[in-house]
Design an enzyme around this catalytic site. Sequence first.
Site, PDB file in Angstrom:
ATOM      1  N   ASP A  45      27.917 -28.408  10.635  1.00 64.31           N
ATOM      2  CA  ASP A  45      26.761 -29.144  10.135  1.00 64.31           C
ATOM      3  C   ASP A  45      26.280 -28.610   8.790  1.00 64.31           C
ATOM      4  OD1 ASP A  45      26.899 -30.607  12.434  1.00 64.31           O
ATOM      5  OD2 ASP A  45      24.790 -30.398  12.945  1.00 64.31           O
ATOM      6  N   CYS A  84      30.069 -24.619  18.080  1.00 67.10           N
ATOM      7  CA  CYS A  84      29.040 -25.178  17.218  1.00 67.10           C
ATOM      8  C   CYS A  84      28.472 -26.494  17.749  1.00 67.10           C
ATOM      9  CB  CYS A  84      29.563 -25.285  15.796  1.00 67.10           C
ATOM     10  SG  CYS A  84      29.720 -23.653  15.029  1.00 67.10           S
ATOM     11  N   ASP A  85      27.655 -27.109  16.913  1.00 64.93           N
ATOM     12  CA  ASP A  85      26.631 -28.048  17.356  1.00 64.93           C
ATOM     13  C   ASP A  85      27.093 -29.159  18.291  1.00 64.93           C
ATOM     14  OD1 ASP A  85      25.605 -26.500  15.319  1.00 64.93           O
ATOM     15  OD2 ASP A  85      24.283 -28.058  14.593  1.00 64.93           O
ATOM     16  N   GLU A 126      21.066 -35.119   9.776  1.00 67.25           N
ATOM     17  CA  GLU A 126      20.044 -34.073   9.833  1.00 67.25           C
ATOM     18  C   GLU A 126      19.345 -33.966   8.485  1.00 67.25           C
ATOM     19  OE1 GLU A 126      21.812 -31.016  13.184  1.00 67.25           O
ATOM     20  OE2 GLU A 126      22.060 -30.511  11.068  1.00 67.25           O
ATOM     21  N   SER A 142      18.196 -30.302  11.646  1.00 64.74           N
ATOM     22  CA  SER A 142      18.966 -29.115  11.984  1.00 64.74           C
ATOM     23  C   SER A 142      18.097 -28.190  12.816  1.00 64.74           C
ATOM     24  CB  SER A 142      19.390 -28.401  10.693  1.00 64.74           C
ATOM     25  OG  SER A 142      19.813 -27.084  10.967  1.00 64.74           O
TER      26      SER A 142
END
Length: 551
Positions: free
Chosen positions: A75, A116-117, A439, A465
């Site tokens: 991200d 991760c995200d 984001e 974020s």
Amino acid sequence: MNSAAVTRTSPHRALLNALGLTNEEMERPLIGIVSSKNDIVPGHMNLDKIVDAVKLGVAMAGGTPLVFPAIAVCDGLAMGHQGMKYSLVTRELIADSTEAMTLAHAFDALVMVPNCDKNVPGLLMAAARLNIPTIFVSGGPMLAGKVDGHKISFSNVSEAVAEFQAGKITREKLLEYENKGCPTCGSCSGMYTANSMNCLTEVLGMGLKGNGTIPAVYSARIQLAKHAGMQIMELLKKNIRPKDIMTKEAFENALTLDMALGCSTNSMLHLPAIAHECGIELNLDIANDISDKTPNLCHLAPAGHNFIEELDEAGGIYAVMNELNKLGLVNTDLLTCSGKTVGENISGCINTNREIIRPVENPYSKTGGIAVLKGNLAPDSCVVKRSAVAPEMLKHQGPARVFDCEEDAMEAINSGKIVPGDVVVIRYEGPKGGPGMREMLNPTSAIMGRGLGESVALITDGRFSGATRGAAIGHVSPEAAVGGNIALIEEGDIIQIDIMANTINFAISDTELEKRRSAWKPRKPRITSGYLARYAALVTSGNRGAILEYN
């Protein structure tokens, strides 16, 4: 194996021979290891070592480990350009491709290795959908950086950019933040989205103790991976499946810990989406009820100056759960991937630092870290990370400064057109309108870096974020692209925000609102081909987790 089975599977075994598998390996359970390793995401650059440790654990326990990949987007690297449109949408690609690989190759069980995200929720969605024995082990968090004797993280670098542009720091100081902000591999060191979801994976019961907090560079992370590889064989033997673990009560535990930890608002997108795959409708209306009775015990970056490594040292997620259990807020009877109940897991897990994990008798606040707001601006809902909002901004009223994309808002902020008291509204950035629900870290970082964090709010049908702090209110639903009321706001309208009362409105009469609604026309889609166009056609609003709906 009987002769009929041998005849039926001979072609399959021939292909497994081509892999170099022995007859002994073919006769053991085939364990799929889903690796998110790549060379572009800092949180994933170490996953080859995690995967090797998992493979060893599986083999030691009598299974045959076979690795296949999952994609990953960073991200931070995708931020501020068209790449961010491709971040959230990968969650569905990850779930779909894992489903395809698993069923096409008839794996007996899975070990998920994300970090991760979107990889964590995407693989949790796949685990629920497939419902074969599954366990998670992440790559672990990054260590914090250090500038001028103070620990820093990625969010400090983002805010330093705005400080430099505003003339508050020198170019040399900005470069120091750049060079020292992300010192190791791992998911960024604060309670951002990746670490939020890895911590909540522990709470849901799908990861072993320490999955969310043991730093990426610690040897304990390799040991954890070996134990996960061994434990999947126990889950297979006992036929313990994801839907046995991820129950309605487990999601309530996750929401409770979410409030105590002050997790990223993205968890309010991902938990409903994962629950949906489990056949559970997680209505975010219950979030405020849970928040009302759940104290906020942790102020990790960006809400405070503590980091995941310190949470790990203080006892980790189980210590937070044990602290909350003093108030009876945790369902302790639930089964977990350890083969034990939540209560058995957290028993004896002591909070060793009463500042990193506040005791329930002395919380940062008596209510949780995330709030769900409603009102005529967001009739379905919107969310804010309440624990990261300055006290002065918990109640705010000001004129709307309206922008139909992130870039226009950034130009206004950076050129000094946003002043104290304003409410920045960024719309047509939702799941459909973006498409992809970008984001807004850059606008929020620019607001904070310019010293406006205690006087300016930002509202969007996009998202934020986990590195965002301030009065940043996202996931406004319905979104502008489908005619939500955020599309009807005009420059100068007075926006009224009361985070403690869970309300968000703009001052407009019903007559004027209907007049504007009748004049509103849908915008031409920004993207009309490729995956994003297909995604936009199927995706729902943020209040439903931005899930895809096929009917």
